[in-house]
Scaffold this motif. Structure first.
Motif, mmCIF file in Angstrom:
data_model
loop_
_atom_site.group_PDB
_atom_site.id
_atom_site.type_symbol
_atom_site.label_atom_id
_atom_site.label_comp_id
_atom_site.label_asym_id
_atom_site.label_seq_id
_atom_site.Cartn_x
_atom_site.Cartn_y
_atom_site.Cartn_z
ATOM 1 N N VAL A 93 0.847 -1.195 0.000
ATOM 2 C CA VAL A 93 0.000 0.000 0.000
ATOM 3 C C VAL A 93 0.880 1.242 0.000
ATOM 4 O O VAL A 93 1.872 1.315 0.731
ATOM 5 N N VAL A 94 0.527 2.205 -0.809
ATOM 6 C CA VAL A 94 1.237 3.488 -0.852
ATOM 7 C C VAL A 94 0.523 4.451 0.090
ATOM 8 O O VAL A 94 -0.695 4.633 -0.001
ATOM 9 N N VAL A 95 1.272 5.060 0.997
ATOM 10 C CA VAL A 95 0.708 6.014 1.953
ATOM 11 C C VAL A 95 1.062 7.423 1.502
ATOM 12 O O VAL A 95 2.238 7.732 1.269
ATOM 13 N N ARG A 96 0.054 8.274 1.381
ATOM 14 C CA ARG A 96 0.285 9.661 0.949
ATOM 15 C C ARG A 96 -0.392 10.621 1.918
ATOM 16 O O ARG A 96 -1.462 10.328 2.458
ATOM 17 N N THR A 97 0.244 11.778 2.127
ATOM 18 C CA THR A 97 -0.311 12.777 3.034
ATOM 19 C C THR A 97 -0.816 13.987 2.255
ATOM 20 O O THR A 97 -0.245 14.359 1.229
ATOM 21 N N VAL A 98 -1.882 14.593 2.775
ATOM 22 C CA VAL A 98 -2.421 15.808 2.161
ATOM 23 C C VAL A 98 -1.489 16.979 2.450
ATOM 24 O O VAL A 98 -1.123 17.752 1.556
ATOM 25 N N ILE A 99 -1.088 17.103 3.730
ATOM 26 C CA ILE A 99 -0.149 18.159 4.106
ATOM 27 C C ILE A 99 1.241 17.809 3.597
ATOM 28 O O ILE A 99 1.751 16.719 3.843
#
Length: 210
Positions: A93-99
């Motif tokens: 799974v690729v984890v991405r942040t909005v900030i």
């Protein structure tokens, strides 16, 4: 088929899950599904112990993208956040942040890129924990300061007045039941039970609000 899932957590009524989704979409994410925990403290509850956090682990599949506002959504402290991100990366799974638009991808095989990625995860997790602890300390300090001045720290406003309190105390002393007292005085059973448990505290609350 891969999907993009937003995980959101709100611990108070003042926070809004729709706002977190709007922020993610404004940052360019196309969200397929939202999984959210309501009324859950991020400081005291691990992601795997949250009702919807558990479902998140089951729902995500290899190739999916997990979007979070910031890494503090993914755990209660440094260790929990780092363990959680690495667990998702091992799942593919690729984890991405909005900030700040950070991306954590377990597919990286270059040793230097892995070192930079892992150092960044550790730094962001430590920062998230430090911010959470600072917020807790500020809240404690604010409550302590307010309590030192009774006019500022009133607590919950009583749902009864002096006359009602006197009536409830008299009825309790005569042996009447909680439900009957609540019905006759237009109160909830919980309010009557609080008075029954501590009449002095009930009187103090009235005096603070008078």
């Amino acid at each position: 088929m891969s999907q993009t899932i937003l995980y959101a957590r709100v611990s108070t009524a003042d926070q809004n899950i729709d706002h977190q989704k709007t922020q993610a979409e404004a940052a360019g994410f196309v969200i397929d599904a939202v999984i959210a925990d309501h009324g859950v403290s991020g400081v005291s509850t691990k992601l795997a112990d949250r009702p919807e956090g558990k479902r998140l682990f089951d729902k995500l599949r290899r190739g999916d993208v997990l979007v979070v506002r910031w890494v503090d959504r993914l755990g209660r402290d440094y260790q929990d956040v780092t363990d959680t991100i690495r667990a998702f990366m091992r799942q593919g799974v690729v984890v991405r942040t909005v900030i700040n638009g950070m991306t954590f991808d377990g597919a990286t095989t270059d040793p230097m890129q892995e070192a930079v990625r892992d150092a960044l995860i550790a730094f962001m997790a430590a920062t998230a924990q430090a911010q959470a602890e600072a917020t807790k300390e500020a809240q404690k300090a604010g409550i302590a300061a307010a309590k030192s001045n009774p006019r500022k720290y009133l607590g919950r406003k009583p749902s009864y007045d002096e006359v009602t309190l006197d009536a409830v105390v008299r009825m309790l002393s005569s042996g009447k039941g909680t439900s009957e007292i609540a019905r006759e005085n237009g109160m909830t059973r919980q309010a009557v039970l609080r008075i029954k448990a501590n009449p002095a505290a009930a009187q103090e609350a009235l005096e603070r609000w008078s």
